[in-house]
Design a protein around this motif. Structure first.
Motif, mmCIF file in Angstrom:
data_model
loop_
_atom_site.group_PDB
_atom_site.id
_atom_site.type_symbol
_atom_site.label_atom_id
_atom_site.label_comp_id
_atom_site.label_asym_id
_atom_site.label_seq_id
_atom_site.Cartn_x
_atom_site.Cartn_y
_atom_site.Cartn_z
ATOM 1 N N PRO A 235 0.820 -1.209 0.000
ATOM 2 C CA PRO A 235 0.000 0.000 0.000
ATOM 3 C C PRO A 235 0.856 1.261 0.000
ATOM 4 O O PRO A 235 2.016 1.239 0.408
ATOM 5 C CB PRO A 235 -0.813 -0.122 1.290
ATOM 6 C CG PRO A 235 0.016 -0.964 2.185
ATOM 7 C CD PRO A 235 0.755 -1.928 1.288
ATOM 8 N N PHE A 236 0.254 2.359 -0.448
ATOM 9 C CA PHE A 236 0.982 3.625 -0.493
ATOM 10 C C PHE A 236 0.294 4.658 0.374
ATOM 11 O O PHE A 236 -0.910 4.580 0.669
ATOM 12 C CB PHE A 236 1.127 4.145 -1.926
ATOM 13 C CG PHE A 236 -0.172 4.387 -2.647
ATOM 14 C CD1 PHE A 236 -1.018 5.449 -2.323
ATOM 15 C CD2 PHE A 236 -0.565 3.545 -3.687
ATOM 16 C CE1 PHE A 236 -2.206 5.675 -2.995
ATOM 17 C CE2 PHE A 236 -1.768 3.762 -4.368
ATOM 18 C CZ PHE A 236 -2.582 4.826 -4.013
ATOM 19 N N PHE A 237 1.078 5.656 0.772
ATOM 20 C CA PHE A 237 0.565 6.853 1.426
ATOM 21 C C PHE A 237 1.028 8.036 0.597
ATOM 22 O O PHE A 237 2.229 8.298 0.487
ATOM 23 C CB PHE A 237 1.089 6.964 2.859
ATOM 24 C CG PHE A 237 0.785 8.290 3.530
ATOM 25 C CD1 PHE A 237 -0.446 8.902 3.383
ATOM 26 C CD2 PHE A 237 1.741 8.931 4.312
ATOM 27 C CE1 PHE A 237 -0.729 10.122 3.996
ATOM 28 C CE2 PHE A 237 1.472 10.146 4.939
ATOM 29 C CZ PHE A 237 0.237 10.745 4.782
ATOM 30 N N VAL A 238 0.083 8.736 -0.021
ATOM 31 C CA VAL A 238 0.387 9.914 -0.837
ATOM 32 C C VAL A 238 -0.206 11.138 -0.153
ATOM 33 O O VAL A 238 -1.401 11.175 0.166
ATOM 34 C CB VAL A 238 -0.181 9.778 -2.264
ATOM 35 C CG1 VAL A 238 -0.049 11.097 -3.020
ATOM 36 C CG2 VAL A 238 0.546 8.674 -3.016
ATOM 37 N N TYR A 239 0.636 12.135 0.067
ATOM 38 C CA TYR A 239 0.224 13.426 0.614
ATOM 39 C C TYR A 239 0.332 14.436 -0.513
ATOM 40 O O TYR A 239 1.432 14.731 -0.990
ATOM 41 C CB TYR A 239 1.119 13.785 1.792
ATOM 42 C CG TYR A 239 0.902 15.155 2.408
ATOM 43 C CD1 TYR A 239 -0.361 15.700 2.569
ATOM 44 C CD2 TYR A 239 1.997 15.900 2.853
ATOM 45 C CE1 TYR A 239 -0.540 16.941 3.153
ATOM 46 C CE2 TYR A 239 1.830 17.141 3.446
ATOM 47 C CZ TYR A 239 0.568 17.665 3.586
ATOM 48 O OH TYR A 239 0.396 18.895 4.160
ATOM 49 N N PHE A 240 -0.821 14.933 -0.969
ATOM 50 C CA PHE A 240 -0.908 15.784 -2.152
ATOM 51 C C PHE A 240 -1.335 17.167 -1.683
ATOM 52 O O PHE A 240 -2.501 17.385 -1.327
ATOM 53 C CB PHE A 240 -1.916 15.181 -3.126
ATOM 54 C CG PHE A 240 -1.996 15.854 -4.470
ATOM 55 C CD1 PHE A 240 -1.111 15.519 -5.481
ATOM 56 C CD2 PHE A 240 -2.977 16.798 -4.729
ATOM 57 C CE1 PHE A 240 -1.204 16.120 -6.734
ATOM 58 C CE2 PHE A 240 -3.079 17.407 -5.974
ATOM 59 C CZ PHE A 240 -2.185 17.063 -6.983
ATOM 60 N N ALA A 241 -0.384 18.102 -1.647
ATOM 61 C CA ALA A 241 -0.610 19.413 -1.032
ATOM 62 C C ALA A 241 -0.266 20.532 -2.016
ATOM 63 O O ALA A 241 0.838 21.082 -1.991
ATOM 64 C CB ALA A 241 0.231 19.545 0.235
ATOM 65 N N PRO A 242 -1.196 20.893 -2.896
ATOM 66 C CA PRO A 242 -0.902 21.964 -3.859
ATOM 67 C C PRO A 242 -0.582 23.287 -3.166
ATOM 68 O O PRO A 242 -1.048 23.546 -2.049
ATOM 69 C CB PRO A 242 -2.206 22.077 -4.658
ATOM 70 C CG PRO A 242 -2.949 20.813 -4.394
ATOM 71 C CD PRO A 242 -2.554 20.371 -3.029
ATOM 72 N N GLY A 243 0.199 24.123 -3.834
ATOM 73 C CA GLY A 243 0.378 25.487 -3.350
ATOM 74 C C GLY A 243 -0.890 26.295 -3.547
ATOM 75 O O GLY A 243 -1.078 27.346 -2.932
ATOM 76 N N ALA A 244 -1.775 25.835 -4.399
ATOM 77 C CA ALA A 244 -3.084 26.454 -4.614
ATOM 78 C C ALA A 244 -4.003 26.112 -3.436
ATOM 79 O O ALA A 244 -3.917 25.011 -2.892
ATOM 80 C CB ALA A 244 -3.696 25.904 -5.906
#
Length: 787
Positions: A235-244
């Motif tokens: 399994p993966f853990f993705v943290y997706f944090a745009p500057g927008a």
């Protein structure tokens, strides 16, 4: 690795030595070793995706009744859950550190943004090693981990290319891969990107279609595809944090054009429309009241008529920016679906790390750096009106007006930074996990906080919170799992008490009641009353929006909650309360380390991506820049050293072979001085001196240019940048990355044609040099003094 939690309380999981018979010959029939099993979490642990939007209020997204189309959030909510009482800390770095650690922000040193850290434990910006981040816990339990986008948790004195990288995502943050930027904001068209800890440049220009949100999404999709291709069982853990959607509000024109005319009737009317939609959607109760607009925020009708078209355009750009961001989140979600992993991925879509930002002043701005430097008066109505079509484009560094921020926090009071009221801290959140719960399109109203996310992820993954990580005993998580509410809307609230504090705006929630006091206002930095003069308000459990102050009716209840705030404040390192702002930007007054001390600094050819905190401060004083260069036979051209960019900075360079210096004042004016003749091939020393007028901040001064100690040119700068050139642009030797300081060159052709051996920056008395040359002996003395 066994699919049980035993042994996982200590991380890394200790290797167990083999016991039993050891044979002499591998061919012996009794030779037996168990197969090597790769580290994996317990069976059934899902993938995890956390999406965190920046600077977005509760009343912005269409998923929560706002005027801005966010079809991805709506799609996830239709097959998942909406949480309408989920809370953040009211500011960027604190929310992010709380999210990533599962602890209250002061307890992990993040009582403010990293740039204003102090030596007080609750405000140091240093995450204690007793609070290992969620990503590290997951990685040590067999997850693949990756972060994309914004990281604003690195102490400012550790943001240079030399690190240390303990606080960087892929250093000590637990992420095996990082692609994004370090800091509070970035130019979406020319970002300062790192791949891991290595700086990289965008692969195309804005004219060729570049935008950072699209770029980081491309990288996230590529990473997930590769992870599932090579490790399908992991399994993966993705943290997706745009500057927008943090300023600058940058978005291609076709996205903002969708909203043309949508906001012409202003922010007050917009709040009324949003309230009605929120009630229709059921994200607020039918009897919830629209809170009154604070007197500090102007009414739309009171704004100048000639400014209103500019104000409307600001909001159109912001709306396009958020829809554009949601679109790219949708691309990532689609990639998950195409890989057939979406149903087994726990998705948190947190629409805002705080309330909408009121840092753009009542009028908004074309270049927020003008505002940040206290020079907002430079941007007149006429100035902004003349540039109305440039808002949102690479020519601008824009932010919207306070009134729009307040409208984006409908139906609540106040905005980002104001942790006392829900406008600063309540953020709509969508949770999606088809394999984890059957509920679809439902609303959950239990009181939640961003610190609950880590506890929830560990819970659903079947993992214990570790007792020890890397030999250090861990402080308990402060959050509680939200998982019981996934399948049952009637699940009892898991949190009775939660404190809030930001810039001494503070509050306490306890069993439905809230006691709050607003101490400061984001755009009125000089106004900070005495702590004992703060006026506390009290709101009851049936007051969804904090519309009716009951402090006079229930003084005993108010005093009880005030005492409870102090108890929580002591427990979590909130004290001493600190409303200083300008002083905390001064590292010496704040008590935090600095990278650079003294009055001289030496840089060498090839050094680049040096943050403003990495360079000796030349503002509001006299300074000199001296460089030893080698001009090739074909002639010299390009940048010797540049700091900042197109919206503020300075550059020493050769133009058509001649020495040149450009001072860029907020992108409003470029003042240049040129030498008289091209510098001949060979080794030379180029120097510029700036004699500051004095008499206060941001004053002007005289420019003098020298080659090999001889005067060759001069000029005059009438005004200078007093505090900061940029939030993301850097200093580069031999080139000018991101946006160019001077129009004399572009980013792609800024590289110096010869060789820059070294550059020395001197300030104050050190800038005085009678022969306008730096000898090898002088360089050695300066270098030794800095040891």
């Amino acid at each position: 690795m066994s699919d049980v939690t035993e042994g996982r309380h200590v991380l890394p999981i200790p290797d167990q030595p083999r016991t039993g018979l050891i044979t002499y010959d591998a061919n012996d029939p009794e030779t037996s070793f168990p197969p090597i099993e790769p580290l994996r979490p317990p069976a059934g642990a899902p993938n995890v995706l956390i999406v965190l939007i920046d600077d977005c209020g509760f009343g912005a997204s269409s998923a929560f009744g706002g005027p801005i189309a966010t079809p991805t959030a709506e799609r996830l909510a239709s097959s998942g859950l909406k949480y309408n009482r989920f809370h953040t800390t009211a500011l960027c770095s604190p929310t992010r550190q709380a999210l990533l650690t599962g602890r209250n922000h002061h307890a992990v040193g993040m009582g403010g943004i990293t740039e204003i850290a102090t030596s007080a434990p609750g405000y140091s910006s240093v995450r204690p090693n007793s609070a290992a981040p969620l990503a590290e816990t997951l990685r040590l339990n067999g997850y693949s981990t990756a972060q994309f986008g914004k990281c604003h948790e690195v102490p400012v004195w550790e943001t240079s290319p030399m690190g240390p990288f303990d606080a960087w995502p892929s250093g000590g943050g637990g992420f095996e891969h990082f692609y994004g930027f370090i800091g509070g904001e970035t130019n979406q068209y020319a970002p300062a990107i790192y791949n891991g800890t290595v700086p990289v440049e965008p692969d195309r220009t804005p004219e060729e279609g570049y935008h950072f949100t699209e770029d980081m999404t491309d990288h996230a999709i590529d990473w997930v595809r590769q992870q599932k291709a090579l490790m399908p069982d992991k399994p993966f853990f993705v943290y997706f944090a745009p500057g927008a959607t943090h300023a600058p509000h940058h978005v291609p024109i076709e996205w903002s054009a969708k909203y043309k005319g949508a906001f012409d009737d202003g922010w007050d009317a917009l709040r009324e429309r949003t309230l009605a939609r929120q009630k229709e959607l059921g994200v607020i109760p039918a009897d919830a009241e629209l809170t009154a607009r604070p007197v500090e925020i102007p009414a739309w009708d009171d704004m100048p008529d000639d400014l209103k078209p500019v104000l409307a355009r600001q909001m159109e750009v912001y709306a396009g920016f958020l829809e554009h961001t949601d679109h790219h989140v949708g691309r990532l979600i689609d990639a998950f679906a195409n890989l057939h992993v979406l149903d087994d991925t726990l998705v948190y879509y947190i629409i805002g790390d705080n309330g909408a930002s009121a840092e753009g002043t009542p009028n908004g701005c074309f270049n927020e750096l003008v505002v940040l430097n206290g020079a907002g008066g430079l941007e007149t109505v006429e100035f902004m009106s003349a540039r109305i079509d440039d808002f949102g484009t690479p020519k601008a560094y824009n932010h919207y007006a306070v009134g729009w921020a307040h409208a984006m926090d409908t139906p609540y009071q106040w905005t980002k930074q104001v942790a006392s009221h829900w406008g600063g801290t309540r953020n709509g959140t969508v949770v999606h996990w088809p394999n984890g719960f059957e509920a679809k399109g439902e609303v959950r109203s239990q009181f939640g906080h961003v610190i609950d996310v880590a506890a929830t992820v560990l819970d659903v993954a079947g993992l214990p919170h570790p007792t020890f990580v890397d030999g250090v005993q861990q402080m308990p998580l402060h959050g509680e799992s939200m998982a019981p509410s996934f399948g049952d809307a009637a699940t009892p609230e898991w949190r009775e008490t939660q404190y809030f504090e930001m810039f001494v705006n503070r509050g306490i929630y306890h069993k439905g009641w809230t006691a709050v006091t607003r101490h400061s206002v984001p755009w009125l930095l000089a106004e900070a009353p005495a702590l004992d003069d703060d006026v506390w308000e009290l709101y009851g459990p049936d007051d969804w929006t904090q519309a009716h102050d009951l402090s006079k009716e229930h003084p005993d209840r108010l005093h009880e909650l005030q005492r409870l705030f102090l108890i929580e404040a002591v427990k979590y390192n909130v004290l001493p309360l600190d409303d200083r702002r300008a002083e905390r930007f001064n590292a010496d007054l704040a008590g935090r380390p600095t990278l650079i001390r003294g009055t001289s600094q030496i840089l060498f050819g090839g050094m680049g991506r040096l943050s403003e905190n990495s360079i000796v401060v030349t503002k509001n004083k006299s300074f000199a820049i001296t460089a030893e260069i080698v001009v090739p036979e074909t002639g010299g051209n390009g940048v010797i050293v540049a700091q900042g960019g197109a919206f503020g900075g300075m550059s020493l360079y050769l133009h058509e072979g001649k020495p040149a210096f450009c001072y860029n004042l907020f992108g409003l004016q470029q003042t240049r001085a040129y030498g008289e003749a091209p510098i001949p091939p060979g080794e030379h020393q180029v120097r510029m001196e700036f004699a500051y007028d004095g008499g206060g901040l941001g004053k002007g001064g005289d420019i003098s240019l020298f080659v090999d100690g001889q005067p060759v040119g001069s000029g005059r700068v009438e005004a200078t940048v007093p505090m900061v050139f940029s939030g993301d642009e850097t200093t580069d030797v031999g080139s000018d990355s991101a946006t160019p300081v001077s129009d004399d060159y572009g980013t792609k052709d800024s590289g110096f044609s010869g060789r820059v051996r070294w550059v020395q920056i001197d300030i104050d008395e050190a800038a005085e040099d009678l022969d306008h040359l730096i000898t090898p002996e002088e360089r050695l003395r300066i270098a030794m003094a800095r040891q």
